[in-house]
Design a protein around this motif. Sequence first.
Motif, short mmCIF file in Angstrom:
data_model
loop_
_atom_site.label_atom_id
_atom_site.label_comp_id
_atom_site.label_asym_id
_atom_site.label_seq_id
_atom_site.Cartn_x
_atom_site.Cartn_y
_atom_site.Cartn_z
N ALA A 215 0.80 -1.22 0.00
CA ALA A 215 0.00 0.00 0.00
C ALA A 215 0.83 1.27 0.00
O ALA A 215 0.40 2.30 -0.55
CB ALA A 215 -0.95 0.00 1.20
N ASN A 216 2.03 1.24 0.60
CA ASN A 216 2.83 2.46 0.73
C ASN A 216 4.07 2.48 -0.16
O ASN A 216 4.90 3.38 -0.05
CB ASN A 216 3.24 2.65 2.19
CG ASN A 216 2.05 2.93 3.09
OD1 ASN A 216 1.24 3.81 2.81
ND2 ASN A 216 1.91 2.15 4.16
N LEU A 217 4.18 1.50 -1.04
CA LEU A 217 5.34 1.47 -1.93
C LEU A 217 5.24 2.57 -2.97
O LEU A 217 4.26 2.66 -3.72
CB LEU A 217 5.41 0.11 -2.64
CG LEU A 217 6.58 -0.07 -3.60
CD1 LEU A 217 7.90 -0.10 -2.85
CD2 LEU A 217 6.39 -1.35 -4.42
N VAL A 218 6.26 3.44 -3.01
CA VAL A 218 6.31 4.54 -3.98
C VAL A 218 7.36 4.26 -5.05
O VAL A 218 7.09 4.39 -6.25
CB VAL A 218 6.61 5.88 -3.27
CG1 VAL A 218 6.76 7.01 -4.29
CG2 VAL A 218 5.52 6.21 -2.27
N ASN A 219 8.56 3.88 -4.62
CA ASN A 219 9.67 3.64 -5.54
C ASN A 219 10.08 2.17 -5.50
O ASN A 219 10.27 1.60 -4.43
CB ASN A 219 10.88 4.50 -5.14
CG ASN A 219 10.57 5.97 -5.13
OD1 ASN A 219 10.15 6.55 -6.13
ND2 ASN A 219 10.75 6.60 -3.97
N PHE A 220 10.23 1.58 -6.67
CA PHE A 220 10.73 0.21 -6.78
C PHE A 220 11.92 0.28 -7.75
O PHE A 220 11.74 0.46 -8.95
CB PHE A 220 9.64 -0.72 -7.30
CG PHE A 220 10.00 -2.19 -7.29
CD1 PHE A 220 11.17 -2.66 -6.73
CD2 PHE A 220 9.13 -3.11 -7.85
CE1 PHE A 220 11.48 -4.00 -6.72
CE2 PHE A 220 9.42 -4.47 -7.85
CZ PHE A 220 10.61 -4.91 -7.29
N ILE A 221 13.13 0.16 -7.20
CA ILE A 221 14.35 0.43 -7.97
C ILE A 221 15.30 -0.75 -7.89
O ILE A 221 15.63 -1.22 -6.80
CB ILE A 221 15.05 1.70 -7.44
CG1 ILE A 221 14.11 2.91 -7.61
CG2 ILE A 221 16.36 1.94 -8.17
CD1 ILE A 221 14.62 4.18 -6.95
N TYR A 222 15.69 -1.23 -9.05
CA TYR A 222 16.71 -2.27 -9.16
C TYR A 222 17.90 -1.67 -9.88
O TYR A 222 17.86 -1.47 -11.10
CB TYR A 222 16.15 -3.49 -9.90
CG TYR A 222 17.15 -4.60 -10.08
CD1 TYR A 222 17.83 -5.13 -9.00
CD2 TYR A 222 17.42 -5.13 -11.34
CE1 TYR A 222 18.75 -6.15 -9.16
CE2 TYR A 222 18.34 -6.15 -11.51
CZ TYR A 222 19.00 -6.66 -10.43
OH TYR A 222 19.92 -7.66 -10.58
N VAL A 223 18.96 -1.40 -9.16
CA VAL A 223 20.04 -0.55 -9.68
C VAL A 223 20.94 -1.26 -10.69
O VAL A 223 21.69 -0.60 -11.40
CB VAL A 223 20.90 0.01 -8.53
CG1 VAL A 223 20.08 0.91 -7.64
CG2 VAL A 223 21.53 -1.12 -7.73
N TYR A 224 20.86 -2.59 -10.80
CA TYR A 224 21.76 -3.30 -11.70
C TYR A 224 21.17 -3.53 -13.08
O TYR A 224 21.82 -4.10 -13.95
CB TYR A 224 22.15 -4.65 -11.10
CG TYR A 224 23.01 -4.52 -9.87
CD1 TYR A 224 24.35 -4.20 -9.98
CD2 TYR A 224 22.46 -4.69 -8.60
CE1 TYR A 224 25.14 -4.07 -8.84
CE2 TYR A 224 23.24 -4.55 -7.46
CZ TYR A 224 24.58 -4.25 -7.59
OH TYR A 224 25.36 -4.11 -6.47
N SER A 225 19.94 -3.13 -13.30
CA SER A 225 19.27 -3.49 -14.54
C SER A 225 19.75 -2.66 -15.72
O SER A 225 20.03 -1.47 -15.61
CB SER A 225 17.77 -3.30 -14.41
OG SER A 225 17.14 -3.60 -15.62
N CYS A 226 19.83 -3.33 -16.89
CA CYS A 226 20.08 -2.68 -18.17
C CYS A 226 19.92 -3.74 -19.25
O CYS A 226 19.74 -4.92 -18.95
CB CYS A 226 21.47 -2.04 -18.25
SG CYS A 226 22.83 -3.21 -18.10
N GLY A 227 19.96 -3.34 -20.49
CA GLY A 227 19.92 -4.29 -21.58
C GLY A 227 18.56 -4.95 -21.73
O GLY A 227 17.52 -4.35 -21.51
N ASP A 228 18.56 -6.23 -22.12
CA ASP A 228 17.32 -6.91 -22.48
C ASP A 228 16.84 -7.89 -21.44
O ASP A 228 15.91 -8.65 -21.66
CB ASP A 228 17.49 -7.62 -23.82
CG ASP A 228 18.55 -8.72 -23.78
OD1 ASP A 228 19.18 -8.91 -22.72
OD2 ASP A 228 18.76 -9.37 -24.82
#
Length: 199
Positions: free
Chosen positions: A17-30
């Motif tokens: 309910a309170n999740l604002v940001n969901f960040i995975y810092v290693y992601s890129c590419g396909d």
Amino acid sequence: RAVSITADGVNSRVELANLVNFIYVYSCGDGTGEDRFSIMTVNNGGTIAAPSMTNLVGVLLRLNNNGTLPIEQLISFNNSRAEITGIGRSFDNLINANGSQFLITNVAVNLGSVTTMTHGSVTLSSGGTANLNQLQNIDSASFYVSGGVTLTLPSVASYTHTSTANSQYRYFRAQGSGSRIELPNLSSITNGTHYNSNI
């Protein structure tokens, strides 16, 4: 290192309910090899309740069949991927989709507020369609259309391949009878500056 959140089946529910940001810092590419995503999957009537979530980075959204995941409040969806099939979806407030991939199969998806999608891509197949009428900045993006559908980008005036290394390819590909990519106001195309970086 990734985070996977799944709701699969009728009455299956994940409350965020309170999740604002969901960040995975290693992601890129396909999403293959080390270029992976964190994942949110809804399927077969499952629900991920995240009504406050507005910013995703490095997240794969698997929106299948009749699962429920609120996306209309999203504003930023960067370096991410959306796989959409089974039911149409509407990203009502999404503005920034830089570096993100949209794979749309046999459904209509509203991306009508998106204005920037640099280094991103849109793939329409099996009758899938997308509203991208406000999209302006598509530098280094790619577009793939098949199955006789039309993708129109009326707000795009220029395109630049902002290559960062050799052998980087970008595509505008309409495949099959009746498939069209229309850029009626495009007045400028600029190539990449690195060796073998083609459009």
